[in-house]
Design an enzyme around this catalytic site. Structure first.
Site, PDB file in Angstrom:
ATOM      1  N   THR A 194      38.229  62.355  44.477  1.00  0.00           N
ATOM      2  CA  THR A 194      37.345  61.646  45.396  1.00  0.00           C
ATOM      3  C   THR A 194      36.176  62.519  45.809  1.00  0.00           C
ATOM      4  OG1 THR A 194      39.259  60.407  46.185  1.00  0.00           O
ATOM      5  CG2 THR A 194      37.287  60.300  47.542  1.00  0.00           C
ATOM      6  N   TYR A 234      49.879  67.165  42.129  1.00  0.00           N
ATOM      7  CA  TYR A 234      49.279  65.825  42.173  1.00  0.00           C
ATOM      8  C   TYR A 234      49.742  65.056  40.941  1.00  0.00           C
ATOM      9  CZ  TYR A 234      45.590  62.284  42.876  1.00  0.00           C
ATOM     10  OH  TYR A 234      44.900  61.123  43.075  1.00  0.00           O
ATOM     11  N   LYS A 238      51.650  65.192  45.954  1.00  0.00           N
ATOM     12  CA  LYS A 238      50.858  63.991  46.235  1.00  0.00           C
ATOM     13  C   LYS A 238      51.161  63.020  45.115  1.00  0.00           C
ATOM     14  CE  LYS A 238      46.167  62.140  46.446  1.00  0.00           C
ATOM     15  NZ  LYS A 238      44.725  62.414  46.195  1.00  0.00           N
ATOM     16  N   VAL A 255      47.886  61.382  51.711  1.00  0.00           N
ATOM     17  CA  VAL A 255      46.595  61.941  51.314  1.00  0.00           C
ATOM     18  C   VAL A 255      45.751  60.727  50.946  1.00  0.00           C
ATOM     19  CG1 VAL A 255      45.311  63.456  49.781  1.00  0.00           C
ATOM     20  CG2 VAL A 255      47.632  64.092  50.498  1.00  0.00           C
TER      21      VAL A 255
END
Length: 305
Positions: free
Chosen positions: A56, A144, A172, A212
């Site tokens: 992001t 992640y 995550k 998150v």
């Protein structure tokens, strides 16, 4: 500078946002704007932590030097009261190790490392990749797991092996395989964070530490309240917030991608984050109009209301 303190079940706090990277109109990283945005996210949107240079944050388009300077800027702005997690994962292990060391020098409190993408390594390669990153610094690591982007998941057996590393403490998760995750939770002490806003509340139901988030740019305070209510046993209250935010999730995540629409959403609530870098482009007027309607439907105050 004082540093934030986590807990064993929430090592990076509970409410985190994957922060966009502000750019100037001529395409440079706007470090002053990044500091202002970080302050807004922590002080007004109740974030316990920020992930800097994640997807992001348009990390594929920022240089190593820009990433290090960005971590320094955000740590300077909020590092005394919020976790600053540096995204360091690439599909090149040596490059990821270098990035991890740079993030440590810059003052990051932790690292986010994504599964190597595009090259599709076997699970042994995934294991060695993450272990090398964790060995590179003294910082705690959040893995992640997002096979929608990286193609391959982190297998249950690989997660259990990685959990034995003293600095790999969290995941995550953006694949929402709740049964496999429950098996990993049963076998390890890894803290899981929802990496998909659409299933934040279901994640809490199986024991996630927190989120998150992408919508946390504009709805972080609401998500923090959802976590608080759920943990206090007010499941109905948490569900009410979850349902109310559904159009916000749709508006930001289902039109043109999180980074583009998060920046558009910030503008609609009076926070400027600048344009995106190619290959990302600006939201269209039509997309912004739909986003405005979704934010209002979700109970958020936007400019011009």
């Amino acid at each position: 500078m004082a540093s934030p303190t986590g807990t064993s079940d929430a090592p990076f706090g509970r409410m985190l946002t994957a922060m966009v990277t502000p750019f100037t109109v001529d395409g440079a990283v706007d470090y002053d704007a990044a500091q202002r945005l970080a302050g807004f996210l922590v002080d007004e949107q109740r974030n316990d932590g920020l992930v800097v240079s994640g997807t992001t944050g348009e990390s594929p388009t920022t240089s190593d030097e820009e990433k290090e300077l960005l971590v320094r800027a955000v740590v300077e702005a909020v590092g005394d009261r919020a976790f600053v997690i540096a995204g360091v994962g690439t599909y090149d292990t040596a490059h990821s190790v270098k990035a991890a060391k740079a993030a440590e020098r810059a003052g990051a409190h932790g690292l986010l490392a994504v599964t190597p993408y595009y090259s599709r390594p076997p699970q042994e390669g995934v294991y060695r990749h993450f272990a090398a990153i964790a060995d590179a610094t003294e910082l705690p690591v959040m893995l992640y797991d997002i096979p929608g982007r990286s193609v391959i998941p982190i297998a249950r057996e690989t997660l259990i092996r990685l959990a034995q590393h003293p600095r790999i403490v969290a995941v995550k998760d953006a694949k929402a395989d709740f049964h496999t995750t429950s098996e990993v939770m049963l076998a390890t002490d890894l803290a899981f964070y929802s990496g998909d806003d659409a299933v934040n509340l279901p994640w809490l139901s199986i024991g996630a530490a927190g989120f998150v988030s992408v919508i946390g740019h504009v709805a972080g305070a609401d998500l923090a309240e959802m976590i608080k209510r759920y943990r206090q046993g007010d499941v109905a209250g948490a569900r009410e917030i979850h349902l109310r935010l559904t159009p916000v999730i749709s508006g930001i995540m289902n039109q043109a991608g999180g980074a583009i629409m998060a920046k558009a959403a910030l503008r609609l609530v009076g926070q400027e984050a600048g344009p995106s870098r190619l290959p990302l482009v600006e939201a269209t007027p039509e997309q912004i109009a739909l986003l405005r309607a979704d934010l209002v439907a979700g109970g958020l105050k936007v400019i011009g209301d």
